[in-house]
Design an enzyme around this catalytic site. Structure first.
Site, mmCIF file in Angstrom:
data_model
loop_
_atom_site.group_PDB
_atom_site.id
_atom_site.type_symbol
_atom_site.label_atom_id
_atom_site.label_comp_id
_atom_site.label_asym_id
_atom_site.label_seq_id
_atom_site.Cartn_x
_atom_site.Cartn_y
_atom_site.Cartn_z
ATOM 1 N N CYS A 144 -4.430 -1.606 -1.732
ATOM 2 C CA CYS A 144 -4.534 -0.070 -2.146
ATOM 3 C C CYS A 144 -5.708 -0.081 -2.990
ATOM 4 O O CYS A 144 -5.522 -0.701 -4.051
ATOM 5 C CB CYS A 144 -3.051 0.270 -2.418
ATOM 6 S SG CYS A 144 -3.340 2.058 -2.964
ATOM 7 N N GLU B 138 -2.725 8.557 8.568
ATOM 8 C CA GLU B 138 -1.122 8.632 8.608
ATOM 9 C C GLU B 138 -0.674 9.085 9.781
ATOM 10 O O GLU B 138 0.414 9.001 10.687
ATOM 11 C CB GLU B 138 -0.450 8.824 7.681
ATOM 12 C CG GLU B 138 -0.715 8.051 6.212
ATOM 13 C CD GLU B 138 0.080 6.803 6.300
ATOM 14 O OE1 GLU B 138 1.361 6.825 6.613
ATOM 15 O OE2 GLU B 138 -0.221 5.987 5.641
ATOM 16 N N CYS C 251 -11.037 2.517 0.663
ATOM 17 C CA CYS C 251 -9.587 3.050 0.679
ATOM 18 C C CYS C 251 -9.145 2.284 1.797
ATOM 19 O O CYS C 251 -9.804 2.362 2.965
ATOM 20 C CB CYS C 251 -9.080 4.549 0.853
ATOM 21 S SG CYS C 251 -7.850 4.899 1.460
ATOM 22 N N ASP D 65 0.729 -1.303 -0.096
ATOM 23 C CA ASP D 65 0.096 -0.084 -0.084
ATOM 24 C C ASP D 65 0.843 1.015 0.044
ATOM 25 O O ASP D 65 2.007 0.818 0.101
ATOM 26 C CB ASP D 65 -0.925 0.161 1.188
ATOM 27 C CG ASP D 65 -1.937 1.124 1.409
ATOM 28 O OD1 ASP D 65 -2.270 1.533 0.170
ATOM 29 O OD2 ASP D 65 -1.919 1.775 2.312
ATOM 30 N N SER D 66 0.463 2.245 -0.220
ATOM 31 C CA SER D 66 1.087 3.745 -0.157
ATOM 32 C C SER D 66 1.637 3.862 1.436
ATOM 33 O O SER D 66 2.637 4.685 1.491
ATOM 34 C CB SER D 66 0.301 4.795 -0.477
ATOM 35 O OG SER D 66 -0.825 5.185 0.304
ATOM 36 N N HIS E 277 -6.957 2.846 4.033
ATOM 37 C CA HIS E 277 -6.798 3.650 5.320
ATOM 38 C C HIS E 277 -7.936 3.787 5.958
ATOM 39 O O HIS E 277 -7.836 4.225 7.335
ATOM 40 C CB HIS E 277 -5.998 4.975 4.808
ATOM 41 C CG HIS E 277 -4.815 4.883 4.449
ATOM 42 N ND1 HIS E 277 -4.068 4.444 3.332
ATOM 43 C CD2 HIS E 277 -3.658 5.580 5.100
ATOM 44 C CE1 HIS E 277 -2.923 4.617 3.248
ATOM 45 N NE2 HIS E 277 -2.521 5.194 4.363
HETATM 46 N N1 DGL Z 1 -4.806 3.152 0.993
HETATM 47 C C1 DGL Z 1 -4.877 3.268 -0.404
HETATM 48 C C2 DGL Z 1 -6.169 3.018 -1.010
HETATM 49 O O1 DGL Z 1 -6.729 2.193 -0.542
HETATM 50 C C3 DGL Z 1 -4.039 4.688 -0.903
HETATM 51 C C4 DGL Z 1 -4.271 5.931 -0.188
HETATM 52 C C5 DGL Z 1 -3.442 7.013 -0.578
HETATM 53 O O2 DGL Z 1 -2.244 6.876 -0.703
HETATM 54 O O3 DGL Z 1 -3.947 8.074 -1.190
HETATM 55 O O4 DGL Z 1 -6.448 3.746 -1.898
#
Ligand code: DGL
Length: 287
Positions: free
Chosen positions: A94, A173, A205, A31-32, A207
């Site tokens: 992600c 984050e 997402c 993931d990011s 996150h």
């Molecule tokens: N967690 C990621 C997602 O599911 C990336 C969020 C991001 O880096 O903007 O899209």
């Protein structure tokens, strides 16, 4: 003695990762940033014998505000790194990268590649009673309309209402998922979806499950939150079983973690989320 080529007294070299049985190799997850840990946590719950390798591309988070071309390049680089770790299956944990790069990654690498969008859509279709489904995600995911496609492919009659929530990733984050600022941002972003009387909300997402408590309080108990992590873990378990790649019963090592920057912050925020300290997070360069 039958011919193995070794006498019993010859010390056997420890097998290099290349020599491990395929089923004993790790699952690679990327993931990011910390978001994909929501998927890692479900994988550990559902597949307790599997070895896991996690990569958070923290030097380049967020992905959600970048162009599809840039996200696809980041995804290729992250996947190449994990394939270099000899993984047997790749989880694109992600949504933004799943939306723009999943097919490409599956075409490049000769191993199963699992994204989070199809599983999330499946979970939402199973949960909705009224067919009015909200989707929240990054700007990139919402722009791609990948959820609309996946949801309508499963049931053409559903109505889908999507909203981008770009502040949620930096809040997660930062470790501010339960902060008053997160509540204010959520109220603002979700107001249009709540006006549409959705009964199901896809956290599109990885996150966003970190903000689950804040989001559930806001939308109330009538709206079901769909966290694609659980469905994704189910998909991975099915795929491993179908391909004879499930790890046999054995105590796995701790997950191995890599980031591309700021390991200390990842350890702090990720550790708080997983409820266990993250140690030995290694910093790597991908390009
Ligand atoms: N967690 C990621 C997602 O599911 C990336 C969020 C991001 O880096 O903007 O899209």
């Amino acid at each position: 003695m039958t011919g193995t080529g070794f006498s019993p007294l010859t010390p056997q070299p420890y097998p290099s990762p290349r020599e491990f049985k395929l089923s004993e190799r790790a699952i690679g997850i990327f993931d990011s940033g910390v978001g994909g840990l929501t998927v890692l946590r479900e994988l550990r719950r559902r597949l307790p014998y599997e070895e896991l390798v996690y990569l958070g591309d923290t030097a380049r988070v967020p992905y959600g505000t970048k162009s599809p071309q840039t996200v696809a390049r980041y995804a290729r680089e992250a996947a190449r790194f994990l394939v270099g770790q000899q993984v047997k299956l790749l989880v694109v944990a992600c949504n933004t990268a799943s939306a723009v790069a999943l097919d490409e990654l599956a075409a490049i690498h000769r191993l199963p590649v699992v994204g989070v969008i199809e599983p999330g859509a499946r979970g939402a279709l199973a949960a909705t009673r009224t067919g009015r489904i909200g989707v929240i995600g990054t700007e990139g995911t919402v722009r791609s309309r990948a959820y609309e496609r996946a949801l309508r492919a499963g049931n053409p009659a559903v109505e889908v209402f999507a909203a981008a929530c770009p502040l949620f990733v930096p809040l997660a984050e930062e470790g501010w998922a339960d902060h008053e600022i997160a509540r204010l941002a959520a109220a603002e972003y979700l107001a249009p979806l709540l006006r549409e009387q959705i009964d199901t909300l896809v956290l599109g997402c990885t996150h966003y499950p970190l903000l689950k408590r804040t989001l559930q309080e806001l939308v109330g108990p009538e709206v079901t939150l769909i966290d694609s992590a659980e469905e994704t873990a189910k998909t991975v378990a099915g795929l491993l079983a179908a391909q004879g790649l499930t790890h046999g019963p054995a105590a796995p090592g701790l997950p191995r973690y890599f980031v591309t920057d700021a390991a200390e912050r990842f350890e702090r925020v990720g550790g708080a989320f997983l409820g266990a300290p993250l140690v030995d997070v290694a910093t790597v360069t991908l390009d």
